[in-house]
Enzyme design. Structure first.
Site, short mmCIF file in Angstrom:
data_model
loop_
_atom_site.label_atom_id
_atom_site.label_comp_id
_atom_site.label_asym_id
_atom_site.label_seq_id
_atom_site.Cartn_x
_atom_site.Cartn_y
_atom_site.Cartn_z
N CYS A 115 0.81 -1.23 0.00
CA CYS A 115 0.00 0.00 0.00
C CYS A 115 0.84 1.27 0.00
CB CYS A 115 -0.93 0.01 1.21
SG CYS A 115 -2.12 -1.35 1.22
N HIS A 262 -3.63 7.18 1.05
CA HIS A 262 -3.86 5.85 0.50
C HIS A 262 -5.30 5.45 0.78
CE1 HIS A 262 -3.92 1.63 -0.20
NE2 HIS A 262 -3.92 1.32 1.09
N ASN A 292 -9.79 -0.53 -2.55
CA ASN A 292 -8.38 -0.36 -2.24
C ASN A 292 -7.56 -0.97 -3.38
OD1 ASN A 292 -5.75 -0.54 -1.27
ND2 ASN A 292 -6.31 -1.34 0.73
#
Length: 336
Positions: A115, A262, A292
């Site tokens: 991530c 993020h 995501n």
């Protein structure tokens, strides 16, 4: 020393939209349950039979970014590709980009920081440009999650979160040290590696063992996440990385014009927004549409915010991420 600045941005998302209602048909979940916990309404998954992969999507986003930068593929000096879902165990996707875009035999580097991948990749590119080694660097974040998710009730806690997509940025040399990337701040804490992990395949459980076992109940190949534990650490580390970046540049939270976090969970972004007292127009979120997308999420969000005119010249822009590893970091920019 030079500064680096982003001169071109691009993104690519598969056309196939998978809604929460679609997921409720294949697992015990609901739109209400997913939105309440994550803020996600839908995500993009590469459909069966598509030629899209992490590298292919990355190449599509890169073409847009290079064109918007006013450059050609031959002007790019180096490639940095961030992903946790490469097309092959090896080689990495960076060399595939060199081939897919028919570039000269320039160097290609792969970043495996999940991530936080794009933030790490931008920080690395910035250092190469600062020292004068390269002038134009192509940075890509791309993920093909859907092919590796457990699409059943057993896997719903993770599967509902992730989407596929890619984004790309062209970083270029800038002689004005007050513009572009001002600083980057990177951290890790490996003792929590197993709190967000894919354990297999790995050297501990490699090809001979995989073939011999052929065990349908082996879940080590699917992502595991200790969601509550990750959430608690994320909100702390996000804040720390942002504060560290502000202090390094003599800035205050009032100086933030745009925060691109993020896109892990809308609740995390909202928590950070409240903590720093930011308005809705100072934080950009698109997890509602895309889920995501891990290493791609920050650059997709940055591209979309720029496309929508939400980032202007001289804005102080912060990129911040937290993810598996644990890793976290921030990049502070003065938009040019």
């Amino acid at each position: 020393m030079y500064n680096s600045r982003i001169i071109g941005l691009g993104k690519y998302l598969p056309d196939n939209v998978v809604t929460n209602h679609d997921l409720s048909k294949i697992m015990d979940t609901s739109d209400e349950w997913i939105q309440e916990r994550t803020g996600i309404r839908e995500r993009r998954w590469i459909p069966e039979g598509s030629d899209d992969t992490s590298a292919v999507m990355g190449a599509k986003a890169a073409k847009i970014a290079i064109e918007r930068a006013g450059l050609t593929k031959d002007d790019v000096d180096f490639i940095i590709f961030a992903t946790l879902s490469p097309d092959y165990y090896f080689p990495g996707c960076g060399v595939q980009i060199q081939d897919l875009l028919d570039m000269p035999t320039i160097g290609a580097l792969d970043i495996r920081n999940q991530c936080t991948g794009f933030v790490y990749a931008v920080a690395v590119a910035d250092q190469f440009i600062k020292t004068g080694m390269y002038k134009n660097i192509l940075v890509i974040g791309a993920e093909y999650h859907s092919g590796g998710l457990e699409k059943s009730t057993r896997g719903r806690g993770v599967t509902v979160i992730f989407g596929d997509g890619a984004g790309a940025a062209v970083l270029s040399r800038c002689e004005d040290n007050t513009k572009g990337i001002l600083s980057s701040h990177l951290h890790s804490e490996g003792k929590y590696a197993e709190e967000l992990v894919v354990e297999g395949p790995s050297i501990k459980h490699w090809v001979p063992e995989i073939l011999e076992a052929n065990d349908p109940n082996d879940t080590s190949y699917y992502p595991y996440m200790n969601g509550t534990f990750v959430f608690k650490h994320a909100v702390v580390r996000f804040s720390e990385a942002i504060v560290e970046g502000l202090k390094a540049n003599g800035l205050n939270k009032e100086d933030i014009d745009m925060l691109i976090p993020h896109q892990a969970n809308l609740r995390i972004s909202q928590f950070i927004q409240r903590k720093f007292g930011l308005r809705d127009d100072q934080v950009f979120n698109n997890i509602q549409k895309y889920g995501n997308t891990t290493a791609a999420s920050v650059v997709i969000a940055l591209t979309e915010a720029w496309e929508e005119g939400k980032i202007k010249e001289n804005d102080t822009v912060i990129l911040a991420a937290f993810g598996s590893g644990f890793t976290w970091g921030s990049v502070i920019m003065k938009w040019q």
